[in-house]
Each structure stands twice: as structure tokens, then as C-alpha cells.
Motif scaffolding. Structure first.
Motif, PDB file in Angstrom:
ATOM      1  N   ALA A  29      12.532  -8.446 101.492  1.00 53.54           N
ATOM      2  CA  ALA A  29      12.568  -9.138 102.689  1.00 53.54           C
ATOM      3  C   ALA A  29      14.080  -9.135 103.641  1.00 53.54           C
ATOM      4  O   ALA A  29      13.943  -8.855 104.635  1.00 53.54           O
ATOM      5  CB  ALA A  29      12.193 -10.731 102.656  1.00 53.54           C
ATOM      6  N   ARG A  30      14.975  -9.285 102.816  1.00 55.90           N
ATOM      7  CA  ARG A  30      16.446  -9.105 103.263  1.00 55.90           C
ATOM      8  C   ARG A  30      16.327  -7.681 103.975  1.00 55.90           C
ATOM      9  O   ARG A  30      16.910  -7.570 105.093  1.00 55.90           O
ATOM     10  CB  ARG A  30      17.407  -9.457 102.496  1.00 55.90           C
ATOM     11  N   THR A  31      16.249  -6.775 103.285  1.00 59.12           N
ATOM     12  CA  THR A  31      16.300  -5.396 103.785  1.00 59.12           C
ATOM     13  C   THR A  31      15.467  -5.132 104.824  1.00 59.12           C
ATOM     14  O   THR A  31      15.954  -4.419 105.882  1.00 59.12           O
ATOM     15  CB  THR A  31      15.752  -4.425 102.637  1.00 59.12           C
ATOM     16  N   LEU A  32      14.207  -5.515 104.899  1.00 57.38           N
ATOM     17  CA  LEU A  32      13.248  -5.418 106.147  1.00 57.38           C
ATOM     18  C   LEU A  32      14.119  -6.072 107.404  1.00 57.38           C
ATOM     19  O   LEU A  32      14.057  -5.562 108.552  1.00 57.38           O
ATOM     20  CB  LEU A  32      12.012  -6.075 105.961  1.00 57.38           C
ATOM     21  N   GLY A  33      14.442  -7.434 106.976  1.00 55.23           N
ATOM     22  CA  GLY A  33      15.188  -8.082 108.240  1.00 55.23           C
ATOM     23  C   GLY A  33      16.461  -7.242 108.669  1.00 55.23           C
ATOM     24  O   GLY A  33      16.750  -7.264 109.928  1.00 55.23           O
ATOM     25  N   LYS A  34      17.414  -6.612 107.788  1.00 54.52           N
ATOM     26  CA  LYS A  34      18.585  -5.963 108.286  1.00 54.52           C
ATOM     27  C   LYS A  34      18.054  -4.583 108.996  1.00 54.52           C
ATOM     28  O   LYS A  34      18.575  -4.500 110.179  1.00 54.52           O
ATOM     29  CB  LYS A  34      19.162  -5.607 107.080  1.00 54.52           C
ATOM     30  N   LEU A  35      16.870  -4.003 108.471  1.00 54.73           N
ATOM     31  CA  LEU A  35      16.459  -3.035 109.081  1.00 54.73           C
ATOM     32  C   LEU A  35      15.956  -3.241 110.584  1.00 54.73           C
ATOM     33  O   LEU A  35      16.221  -2.618 111.466  1.00 54.73           O
ATOM     34  CB  LEU A  35      15.277  -2.162 108.412  1.00 54.73           C
ATOM     35  N   MET A  36      15.184  -4.464 110.858  1.00 52.72           N
ATOM     36  CA  MET A  36      14.836  -4.775 111.924  1.00 52.72           C
ATOM     37  C   MET A  36      15.945  -5.084 113.107  1.00 52.72           C
ATOM     38  O   MET A  36      15.889  -4.707 114.356  1.00 52.72           O
ATOM     39  CB  MET A  36      14.017  -5.830 111.960  1.00 52.72           C
ATOM     40  N   ALA A  42      19.887  -1.078 117.998  1.00 56.07           N
ATOM     41  CA  ALA A  42      20.128   0.379 118.540  1.00 56.07           C
ATOM     42  C   ALA A  42      19.300   0.254 119.732  1.00 56.07           C
ATOM     43  O   ALA A  42      19.818   1.251 120.737  1.00 56.07           O
ATOM     44  CB  ALA A  42      19.392   1.430 117.669  1.00 56.07           C
ATOM     45  N   THR A  43      17.980  -0.157 120.115  1.00 58.34           N
ATOM     46  CA  THR A  43      17.349  -0.307 121.175  1.00 58.34           C
ATOM     47  C   THR A  43      18.224  -1.022 122.454  1.00 58.34           C
ATOM     48  O   THR A  43      18.115  -0.568 123.668  1.00 58.34           O
ATOM     49  CB  THR A  43      16.092  -0.986 121.084  1.00 58.34           C
ATOM     50  N   ASN A  44      18.807  -2.213 122.180  1.00 59.49           N
ATOM     51  CA  ASN A  44      19.585  -2.720 123.160  1.00 59.49           C
ATOM     52  C   ASN A  44      20.775  -1.758 123.404  1.00 59.49           C
ATOM     53  O   ASN A  44      21.012  -1.750 124.739  1.00 59.49           O
ATOM     54  CB  ASN A  44      20.147  -4.032 122.541  1.00 59.49           C
ATOM     55  N   ASP A  45      21.408  -0.981 122.510  1.00 58.02           N
ATOM     56  CA  ASP A  45      22.550   0.101 122.982  1.00 58.02           C
ATOM     57  C   ASP A  45      22.136   1.147 124.078  1.00 58.02           C
ATOM     58  O   ASP A  45      22.428   1.456 124.897  1.00 58.02           O
ATOM     59  CB  ASP A  45      23.048   0.547 121.820  1.00 58.02           C
ATOM     60  N   ILE A  46      20.849   1.423 123.515  1.00 57.18           N
ATOM     61  CA  ILE A  46      20.322   2.553 124.337  1.00 57.18           C
ATOM     62  C   ILE A  46      19.939   2.022 125.872  1.00 57.18           C
ATOM     63  O   ILE A  46      20.116   2.697 126.747  1.00 57.18           O
ATOM     64  CB  ILE A  46      19.138   3.112 123.748  1.00 57.18           C
TER      65      ILE A  46
END
Length: 103
Positions: A29-36, A42-46
């Protein structure tokens, strides 16, 4: 939520629990949260890069000008179309008036 009911979610959670065990689920769950979070950043930067590029090239003002011109043309078309339709209706009523009386 995604067309999945409560029973289906319960079944999926049960399968996940059986596959990975109770000690691995928090880590997953932590890993999925970090990935999200990384994906969102990344989308905000783009988005910000695209917006900055548009503003630097002056396209932002051009788009606003074009949008306002389209809106004005749309209003003029609507007014002119209404006047034209009304005129045609009156012409048809005048032309068919004597014909209606003859029947």
C-alpha cells in the motif's frame, strides 16, 4: 466505484490477503501510494511546462482573442438566423394566405 460492488471488493481483498500475507500488505500500500504521488507530480510538472510554453510564445492571448471572436460570430449568426427565419415565415404566410381562403 469502477462498477465494482461491495462483495467483489471484499473478494479481491481476500485474494490479496491470501496471496501476499498480512505482513506485506502495508508495504504494498505504501509503495502504491508513493507511485501515485510520483505520477501526480509528474503530470503537474508537464502541465506547468506546457502552460509556461504557451505563455512564453504568446499563444494564450491569441487563444483568448480567437475564443472571443468565435463567441461574437456565434451571437451574430444566431440573431441573423432568427431574423431570416422570421422573414421567411412571414413570406410563406403571406403567400399561402389567399390559397388557404380558397379552400
Amino acid at each position: 466505484m469502477f462498477g465494482i460492488g461491495g462483495g467483489e471488493i471484499f473478494f479481491i481483498l481476500l485474494v490479496v490477503l491470501m496471496l501476499f500475507g498480512s505482513d506485506k500488505i502495508p508495504e504494498i500500500a505504501r509503495t502504491l501510494g508513493k507511485l501515485m504521488a510520483q505520477l501526480k507530480n509528474a503530470t503537474n510538472d508537464i502541465k506547468s511546462e506546457i502552460q509556461k510554453s504557451v505563455e512564453d510564445n504568446g499563444l494564450d492571448a491569441s487563444i483568448k482573442d480567437i475564443t472571443s471572436e468565435i463567441s461574437a460570430a456565434k451571437e451574430n449568426f444566431s440573431v441573423n438566423a432568427t431574423k431570416t427565419i422570421t422573414k421567411i415565415k412571414e413570406d410563406i404566410d403571406e403567400a399561402t394566405g389567399p390559397i388557404k381562403r380558397q379552400f
